[in-house]
Design an enzyme around this catalytic site. Structure first.
Site, PDB file in Angstrom:
ATOM      1  CG  HIS A 116      26.839 -67.012 -13.458  1.00 53.82           C
ATOM      2  ND1 HIS A 116      26.575 -67.034 -14.809  1.00 53.82           N
ATOM      3  CD2 HIS A 116      25.657 -66.731 -12.854  1.00 53.82           C
ATOM      4  CE1 HIS A 116      25.296 -66.775 -15.002  1.00 53.82           C
ATOM      5  NE2 HIS A 116      24.720 -66.584 -13.835  1.00 53.82           N
ATOM      6  CG  ASP A 138      29.132 -68.295 -16.801  1.00 56.43           C
ATOM      7  OD1 ASP A 138      29.195 -69.183 -15.925  1.00 56.43           O
ATOM      8  OD2 ASP A 138      28.293 -67.370 -16.791  1.00 56.43           O
ATOM      9  CB  SER A 182      21.872 -67.786 -15.127  1.00 54.33           C
ATOM     10  OG  SER A 182      22.196 -66.461 -15.365  1.00 54.33           O
ATOM     11  N   GLY A 183      22.337 -70.301 -17.128  1.00 59.14           N
ATOM     12  CA  GLY A 183      22.665 -71.727 -17.197  1.00 59.14           C
ATOM     13  C   GLY A 183      21.810 -72.469 -18.196  1.00 59.14           C
TER      14      GLY A 183
HETATM   15  C1  4AZ Z   1      21.044 -63.106 -14.782  1.00 59.76           C
HETATM   16  O1  4AZ Z   1      21.218 -62.290 -13.892  1.00 59.76           O
HETATM   17  C2  4AZ Z   1      20.998 -62.636 -16.180  1.00 59.76           C
HETATM   18  N1  4AZ Z   1      19.956 -60.331 -20.483  1.00 59.76           N
HETATM   19  C3  4AZ Z   1      20.877 -63.559 -17.210  1.00 59.76           C
HETATM   20  C4  4AZ Z   1      20.816 -63.120 -18.526  1.00 59.76           C
HETATM   21  C5  4AZ Z   1      20.924 -61.790 -18.801  1.00 59.76           C
HETATM   22  C6  4AZ Z   1      21.060 -60.853 -17.788  1.00 59.76           C
HETATM   23  C7  4AZ Z   1      21.102 -61.282 -16.478  1.00 59.76           C
HETATM   24  C8  4AZ Z   1      20.895 -61.354 -20.237  1.00 59.76           C
HETATM   25  O2  4AZ Z   1      20.911 -64.298 -14.525  1.00 59.76           O
END
Ligand code: 4AZ
Length: 415
Positions: free
Chosen positions: A219, A268, A364-365
């Protein structure tokens, strides 16, 4: 007399015809049951047959590449080398008898590591195998796979433990040092953590698995960010304010999982191949990809790290933060009051149902790692969650163990 002879003749002919029909029927039935019983091994369930000698010979014969797909693998936390037997349809450890580093190098290459080899040693097999593969050293200069034959025992009583890269070790002695509810990291604590920038801004995290390959979330690289030109990778730097445009690593390739679903976040995971390899140091090191047969505990302690927000709707953190989160069993995470069946087998939940500690936007990632057998393993990549650190809304991570086959295949195909 004549009549009797005639009758006998007819009976014999009829019998012969019936026997012939029966043999034909049995043969036909055998043929239907196993399409490749005559001409060799079937490619998956495609109906295409290839000769056993073409299986794992380094040349593609099957339409979907099944014949070169899974020939060697490392099993369990002790990296036991196993070879796939296409005839027996099962994996077998390799006897240490007559094994040498040069075979280890060849096996690492087969798996997708380019010129990467760390160590090869004999260890007592703990996988409970009852059949092994042995080297036939007099087989001449053919490839490794053709030199192996089945054996019920290993004379050395040991099997090959193979490591293709020195991974999963931290810079210095590990000390417990945000993310939500975490604390800032020290140099070398999480040496595989990278920051992925687009136009001078941190966008996502990632994990180093080889000098050239970074694991991140699919993503993070949705169109148009699937174009490698957008990305710069920073390794070994703890503070965002110390990452300067032009000092990072350029990306040559971005490969998203072909089954990634942007709506459900299923599968993902993505890979980035760097244009120039990283130089490893105290602060820059790879994490280990999980092997099949790792046997994680239901509440196994894991760690997440990243420059993500330190509270929901907050902004990216300047410092790298990390925190411990326990794994949450799938049935619990999928229960009605948590994620109500949104968690697929390609996902893994970690955190606390009471809330307070979690990954958040910008993480993320990045990695979800665990320490097992004194080695750090990449168990997940930060994927999604409903908000951050809320009760009954734990973090959801890509289940890296189910993607290792895919990762090695990409590394091999793009080496
Ligand atoms: C994000 O938006 C995101 N609590 C990453 C992890 C989590 C929520 C949102 C997990 O990148």
């Amino acid at each position: 007399m004549k009549e009797a002879k005639k009758a006998l003749c007819i009976t014999i002919s009829l019998g012969a015809v019936l026997a012939g029909a029966a043999v034909t029927a049995v043969l036909l039935w055998k043929f239907m049951e196993n399409k490749c019983s005559v001409s060799g091994i079937e490619c998956g369930s495609s109906g295409t047959c290839i000769s056993p000698s073409h299986w794992c010979d380094g040349v593609l014969h099957c339409p979907s590449g099944e014949d070169e797909n899974r020939c060697v693998r490392l099993y369990g936390p002790n990296f036991i080398l196993q070879v796939y037997s296409a005839q027996r349809k099962s994996w077998h450890p390799v006897c240490q008898d007559d094994w040498s580093d040069s075979y280890g190098r060849a096996a690492c290459q087969d798996m997708g590591y380019r010129n990467s080899f760390y160590s090869s040693q004999g260890i007592v097999d703990d996988s409970g195998a009852s059949s092994f593969m042995k080297l036939n050293t007099s087989a001449g200069n053919t490839d490794l796979y053709k030199k192996l034959y089945h054996s019920d025992i290993c004379a050395s009583k040991t099997v090959v433990s193979l490591r293709c890269i020195e991974c999963g070790v931290t810079g210095k002695t590990m000390r417990q040092s945000r993310i939500v509810g975490g604390s800032s990291a020290s140099p070398g604590d999480w040496p595989w953590q990278v920051s992925l920038h687009v136009q001078g801004t941190h966008v996502c995290g990632g994990s180093i698995i080889t000098p050239e390959w970074i694991v991140t979330a699919a993503h993070c690289v949705e169109e148009p960010l699937n174009n490698p030109r957008y990305w710069t990778v920073f390794a070994g730097v703890l503070r965002q304010s110390f990452m300067f445009y032009g000092h990072g690593y350029r990306v040559g390739k971005v490969i998203s999982h072909p089954s990634y679903d942007s709506k459900t976040k299923n599968n993902d995971i993505a890979l980035m191949k760097l244009q120039t390899p990283l130089t490893f140091s105290d602060k820059v090191k790879p994490v280990c990809l999980p092997n099949p047969g790792m046997m994680l505990e239901p509440n196994q302690s894991c760690w997440i790290s990243g420059w993500g927000a330190t509270h929901e709707k907050g902004k990216t953190s300047d410092e790298l933060n990390a925190v411990m989160v326990p794994l949450i069993e799938p049935w619990r995470c999928n229960s009605k009051y948590v994620y109500n069946s949104l968690v697929t087998p390609a996902m893994i939940c970690a955190g606390y149902l009471r809330g307070g500690t979690d990954s958040c936007q910008g993480d993320s990632g990045g990695p979800l790692v665990t320490l097992k057998s004194r080695i750090w393993w990449l168990i997940g990549d930060t994927s999604w969650g409903s908000g951050c650190a809320k009760a009954n809304r734990p973090g959801v991570y890509g289940n890296v163990t189910v993607f290792t086959d895919w990762i090695y295949r990409q590394m091999r195909a793009n080496s």
